[in-house]
Design an enzyme around this catalytic site. Structure first.
Site, PDB file in Angstrom:
ATOM      1  N   SER A  10       0.846  -1.195   0.000  1.00 48.62           N
ATOM      2  CA  SER A  10       0.000   0.000   0.000  1.00 48.62           C
ATOM      3  C   SER A  10       0.883   1.247   0.000  1.00 48.62           C
ATOM      4  CB  SER A  10      -0.883   0.005   1.249  1.00 48.62           C
ATOM      5  OG  SER A  10      -1.420   1.299   1.437  1.00 48.62           O
ATOM      6  N   HIS A  35      -1.387  -1.258  -4.155  1.00 44.82           N
ATOM      7  CA  HIS A  35      -2.650  -0.890  -3.503  1.00 44.82           C
ATOM      8  C   HIS A  35      -2.670   0.621  -3.275  1.00 44.82           C
ATOM      9  CE1 HIS A  35      -6.138  -1.697  -0.877  1.00 44.82           C
ATOM     10  NE2 HIS A  35      -5.627  -0.830  -0.017  1.00 44.82           N
ATOM     11  N   ASP A  37      -4.866   3.726  -1.647  1.00 45.80           N
ATOM     12  CA  ASP A  37      -5.922   4.048  -0.687  1.00 45.80           C
ATOM     13  C   ASP A  37      -6.497   5.429  -0.973  1.00 45.80           C
ATOM     14  OD1 ASP A  37      -6.058   1.816   1.154  1.00 45.80           O
ATOM     15  OD2 ASP A  37      -3.990   2.337   1.670  1.00 45.80           O
ATOM     16  N   MET A  39      -9.018   8.146   0.215  1.00 47.50           N
ATOM     17  CA  MET A  39      -9.779   8.539   1.419  1.00 47.50           C
ATOM     18  C   MET A  39     -10.301   9.958   1.232  1.00 47.50           C
ATOM     19  SD  MET A  39      -7.334   7.201   4.492  1.00 47.50           S
ATOM     20  CE  MET A  39      -6.476   5.622   4.437  1.00 47.50           C
ATOM     21  N   HIS A  68      -8.655   1.146  -3.568  1.00 44.06           N
ATOM     22  CA  HIS A  68      -9.539   0.949  -2.404  1.00 44.06           C
ATOM     23  C   HIS A  68     -10.227   2.274  -2.121  1.00 44.06           C
ATOM     24  CE1 HIS A  68      -9.546  -0.097   2.218  1.00 44.06           C
ATOM     25  NE2 HIS A  68     -10.766   0.033   1.731  1.00 44.06           N
ATOM     26  N   MET A  70     -12.308   4.527  -0.089  1.00 39.20           N
ATOM     27  CA  MET A  70     -12.892   4.805   1.235  1.00 39.20           C
ATOM     28  C   MET A  70     -13.549   6.176   1.160  1.00 39.20           C
ATOM     29  SD  MET A  70      -9.734   3.362   3.494  1.00 39.20           S
ATOM     30  CE  MET A  70      -8.617   3.404   2.107  1.00 39.20           C
ATOM     31  N   MET A 139     -11.398  -5.508   6.253  1.00 38.93           N
ATOM     32  CA  MET A 139     -10.542  -4.589   7.006  1.00 38.93           C
ATOM     33  C   MET A 139     -10.165  -5.275   8.315  1.00 38.93           C
ATOM     34  SD  MET A 139     -10.142  -2.029   5.038  1.00 38.93           S
ATOM     35  CE  MET A 139      -9.028  -1.225   6.193  1.00 38.93           C
ATOM     36  N   GLY A 144      -8.616   4.262   7.700  1.00 40.16           N
ATOM     37  CA  GLY A 144      -8.322   5.690   7.846  1.00 40.16           C
ATOM     38  C   GLY A 144      -6.857   6.013   8.020  1.00 40.16           C
ATOM     39  N   PHE A 145      -6.100   5.078   8.544  1.00 41.89           N
ATOM     40  CA  PHE A 145      -4.678   5.353   8.809  1.00 41.89           C
ATOM     41  C   PHE A 145      -3.855   4.098   8.576  1.00 41.89           C
ATOM     42  CE2 PHE A 145      -7.302   7.842  11.675  1.00 41.89           C
ATOM     43  CZ  PHE A 145      -6.872   9.132  11.406  1.00 41.89           C
ATOM     44  N   GLY A 146      -2.613   4.306   8.175  1.00 43.98           N
ATOM     45  CA  GLY A 146      -1.658   3.206   8.173  1.00 43.98           C
ATOM     46  C   GLY A 146      -1.094   3.032   9.577  1.00 43.98           C
ATOM     47  N   GLY A 147      -0.397   1.935   9.772  1.00 40.91           N
ATOM     48  CA  GLY A 147       0.357   1.740  11.010  1.00 40.91           C
ATOM     49  C   GLY A 147      -0.462   1.345  12.229  1.00 40.91           C
ATOM     50  N   ASP A 177      -6.560  -6.168   5.005  1.00 43.41           N
ATOM     51  CA  ASP A 177      -5.943  -4.835   4.958  1.00 43.41           C
ATOM     52  C   ASP A 177      -5.898  -4.240   6.359  1.00 43.41           C
ATOM     53  OD1 ASP A 177      -5.002  -2.378   4.164  1.00 43.41           O
ATOM     54  OD2 ASP A 177      -6.792  -1.809   3.007  1.00 43.41           O
ATOM     55  N   GLY A 178      -4.666  -4.011   6.835  1.00 40.89           N
ATOM     56  CA  GLY A 178      -4.495  -3.325   8.117  1.00 40.89           C
ATOM     57  C   GLY A 178      -3.728  -4.165   9.124  1.00 40.89           C
ATOM     58  N   GLY A 179      -2.564  -3.655   9.508  1.00 46.89           N
ATOM     59  CA  GLY A 179      -1.773  -4.335  10.539  1.00 46.89           C
ATOM     60  C   GLY A 179      -1.167  -5.645  10.079  1.00 46.89           C
ATOM     61  N   GLY A 199       1.217  -1.776   4.277  1.00 50.65           N
ATOM     62  CA  GLY A 199       1.851  -0.476   4.077  1.00 50.65           C
ATOM     63  C   GLY A 199       3.093  -0.336   4.914  1.00 50.65           C
ATOM     64  N   SER A 200       2.896  -0.143   6.217  1.00 44.67           N
ATOM     65  CA  SER A 200       4.050   0.193   7.056  1.00 44.67           C
ATOM     66  C   SER A 200       5.049  -0.956   7.171  1.00 44.67           C
ATOM     67  CB  SER A 200       3.591   0.673   8.436  1.00 44.67           C
ATOM     68  OG  SER A 200       2.614  -0.175   8.953  1.00 44.67           O
TER      69      SER A 200
HETATM   70  C1  DX5 Z   1      -6.076   1.686   6.016  1.00 40.67           C
HETATM   71  C2  DX5 Z   1      -5.720   1.436   4.568  1.00 40.67           C
HETATM   72  C3  DX5 Z   1      -4.603   0.488   4.411  1.00 40.67           C
HETATM   73  C4  DX5 Z   1      -3.278   0.955   4.970  1.00 40.67           C
HETATM   74  C5  DX5 Z   1      -2.666  -0.229   5.659  1.00 40.67           C
HETATM   75  O1  DX5 Z   1      -7.250   2.419   6.112  1.00 40.67           O
HETATM   76  O2  DX5 Z   1      -6.827   0.898   3.870  1.00 40.67           O
HETATM   77  O3  DX5 Z   1      -4.437   0.038   3.072  1.00 40.67           O
HETATM   78  O4  DX5 Z   1      -2.380   1.433   4.020  1.00 40.67           O
HETATM   79  O5  DX5 Z   1      -1.568   0.190   6.362  1.00 40.67           O
HETATM   80  P1  DX5 Z   1      -0.770  -0.745   7.361  1.00 40.67           P
HETATM   81  O6  DX5 Z   1      -0.289  -1.931   6.577  1.00 40.67           O
HETATM   82  O7  DX5 Z   1       0.331   0.130   7.847  1.00 40.67           O
HETATM   83  O8  DX5 Z   1      -1.727  -1.151   8.470  1.00 40.67           O
HETATM   84 ZN    ZN Z   2      -6.449  -0.051   1.821  1.00 44.15          ZN
END
Ligand code: DX5
Ligand code: ZN
Length: 224
Positions: A10, A35, A37, A39, A68, A70, A139, A144-147, A177-179, A199-200
């Site tokens: 991502s 990917h 995102d 938003m 994606h 959102m 999800m 809404g946020f990475g990390g 997707d996420g964590g 992502g992170s």
């Molecule tokens: C979160 C996004 C994700 C995000 C994941 O709302 O949809 O795609 O980039 O980030 P990580 O892998 O850091 O949780």
């Molecule tokens: Zn995403």
């Protein structure tokens, strides 16, 4: 269900000042998709990328672009994201009162269609829409946020999804997707996920992007 799995970095966590180098590193390490995102600051708190970013990525890679959305009223923007170069467009169940129509609209552009569920949203609609989606995006954090940290109870939701798809005879891909990192990917895989958005853990890996993707693959191979 087959054993093959895919990694979708991502770019939300990429160094955008070096987007070309980041995407090249993804390609070198065998990433399967990019990917993106989108938003809107309304459905989710953050504002990120739009069609221009998709177009820029399209010019940089032949990898499938996994978009994606959102955003509220995503149906207003599906055609423009497809025109910008999206290969797969995923919408949130929570934003689409007429989701069967919206998924159909995605396919009419030639893109693959995805349906996405927030952690607290039930899966009931899967049973009625399996003819209309190519992938299910679960999800594993609140969007809404990475990390953020993987929500452990989402493992049950992944296996419930796998069970429902099996009952329906659907071969739709389960994406998470996420964590997702080297410590969580194994259990998500074991529950039935086969496409991992990260992502992170990819772009923030201390040894670089390629090491981040290698670590994810190892997390599946060496799972308990
Ligand atoms: C979160 C996004 C994700 C995000 C994941 O709302 O949809 O795609 O980039 O980030 P990580 O892998 O850091 O949780
Ligand atoms: Zn995403």
């Amino acid at each position: 269900m087959n054993n093959k799995f895919e990694i979708s970095p991502s770019i939300l966590s990429a160094n955008l000042g070096q987007l070309q180098a980041e995407i090249e590193a993804c390609e070198r390490s065998g990433a399967d998709r990019i990917h993106i995102d989108v938003m809107d600051g309304s459905f989710v708190p953050n504002i990120t990328f739009g069609q221009v970013m998709v177009k820029n990525c399209r010019a940089l890679t032949d990898l499938p672009l996994d978009v994606h959305l959102m955003i509220v009223s995503p149906e207003r923007h599906i055609e423009s994201f497809a025109k910008a170069g999206a290969d797969i467009i995923t919408v949130h169940y929570e934003t689409c009162p007429l989701i069967q129509r919206t998924l159909t609209q995605i396919r009419e552009t030639g893109a693959k269609s995805g349906i996405c569920f927030n952690p607290g949203t039930p899966l009931d609609s899967l049973r009625y829409l399996s003819a209309d989606f190519d992938q299910v995006l679960l999800m594993t954090v609140n969007p809404g946020f990475g990390g953020q940290k993987y929500i452990p109870s989402m493992t049950l939701k992944i296996s419930d999804t796998a069970q429902i798809l099996k009952e329906l005879g659907s071969d739709a891909l389960i994406q998470v997707d996420g964590g997702i990192d080297a410590t969580t990917i194994g259990e998500a895989y074991a529950a039935g996920a086969r496409n991992f958005i990260a992502g992170s853990s990819v772009f923030g890996h201390p040894e670089g992007t390629e090491a981040g993707i290698r670590a994810l693959r190892a997390g599946v191979e060496n799972r308990n």
